[in-house]
Design a protein around this motif. Structure first.
Motif, PDB file in Angstrom:
ATOM      1  N   SER A  22     -17.706 -12.553  61.464  1.00  0.00           N
ATOM      2  CA  SER A  22     -18.926 -13.368  61.373  1.00  0.00           C
ATOM      3  C   SER A  22     -20.177 -12.509  61.175  1.00  0.00           C
ATOM      4  CB  SER A  22     -19.089 -14.233  62.624  1.00  0.00           C
ATOM      5  OG  SER A  22     -19.356 -13.434  63.767  1.00  0.00           O
ATOM      6  N   ASN A  44     -13.088 -13.980  64.670  1.00  0.00           N
ATOM      7  CA  ASN A  44     -14.211 -14.915  64.456  1.00  0.00           C
ATOM      8  C   ASN A  44     -14.326 -15.340  62.997  1.00  0.00           C
ATOM      9  OD1 ASN A  44     -14.968 -14.809  67.204  1.00  0.00           O
ATOM     10  ND2 ASN A  44     -16.060 -12.898  66.825  1.00  0.00           N
ATOM     11  N   THR A  45     -13.232 -15.849  62.462  1.00  0.00           N
ATOM     12  CA  THR A  45     -13.189 -16.256  61.052  1.00  0.00           C
ATOM     13  C   THR A  45     -13.314 -17.770  60.875  1.00  0.00           C
ATOM     14  OG1 THR A  45     -10.776 -16.396  61.110  1.00  0.00           O
ATOM     15  CG2 THR A  45     -11.722 -14.278  60.444  1.00  0.00           C
ATOM     16  N   GLU A  46     -13.645 -18.479  61.945  1.00  0.00           N
ATOM     17  CA  GLU A  46     -13.651 -19.946  61.911  1.00  0.00           C
ATOM     18  C   GLU A  46     -14.543 -20.529  60.808  1.00  0.00           C
ATOM     19  OE1 GLU A  46     -14.751 -18.321  64.778  1.00  0.00           O
ATOM     20  OE2 GLU A  46     -12.778 -18.239  65.698  1.00  0.00           O
ATOM     21  N   GLU A  47     -15.647 -19.885  60.529  1.00  0.00           N
ATOM     22  CA  GLU A  47     -16.601 -20.409  59.544  1.00  0.00           C
ATOM     23  C   GLU A  47     -16.276 -20.003  58.112  1.00  0.00           C
ATOM     24  OE1 GLU A  47     -19.031 -22.561  60.473  1.00  0.00           O
ATOM     25  OE2 GLU A  47     -18.159 -22.397  62.480  1.00  0.00           O
ATOM     26  N   MET A  48     -15.259 -19.184  57.931  1.00  0.00           N
ATOM     27  CA  MET A  48     -14.917 -18.700  56.595  1.00  0.00           C
ATOM     28  C   MET A  48     -13.942 -19.653  55.922  1.00  0.00           C
ATOM     29  SD  MET A  48     -14.499 -14.667  57.419  1.00  0.00           S
ATOM     30  CE  MET A  48     -14.616 -14.192  55.694  1.00  0.00           C
ATOM     31  N   SER A  49     -14.064 -19.774  54.620  1.00  0.00           N
ATOM     32  CA  SER A  49     -13.146 -20.644  53.883  1.00  0.00           C
ATOM     33  C   SER A  49     -11.793 -19.957  53.706  1.00  0.00           C
ATOM     34  CB  SER A  49     -13.720 -20.981  52.502  1.00  0.00           C
ATOM     35  OG  SER A  49     -13.679 -19.849  51.655  1.00  0.00           O
TER      36      SER A  49
END
Length: 70
Positions: A22, A44-49
């Motif tokens: 992130s 913390n890759t939750e927001e990545m496509s």
């Protein structure tokens, strides 16, 4: 926090690292992965496509581990 350039220097000589994804752009992460000679772990890759994660993994040629447990 280390800069993307510093991390690239570490991984290019075989250092494995755990990275808070992130904090870096997809372009930086792809560049780090492409230089990796040991495993890198992305957290913390939750927001990545999924597309971005695939492109980073592809650049790493088997050296990228994506932590999906969070």
């Amino acid at each position: 926090m280390r800069s993307a350039l510093e991390i690239k220097k570490i991984v290019s000589v075989g250092g494995g690292v755990i990275i808070d994804a992130s904090q870096y752009s997809t372009v930086d992460l792809k560049s780090i992965a492409a230089n990796a000679k040991a495993n890198i772990v992305l957290k913390n890759t939750e927001e990545m496509s999924t597309m971005d994660l695939r492109s980073i993994a592809s650049a790493g040629k088997g050296h990228v581990i994506i932590d999906l447990t969070e």
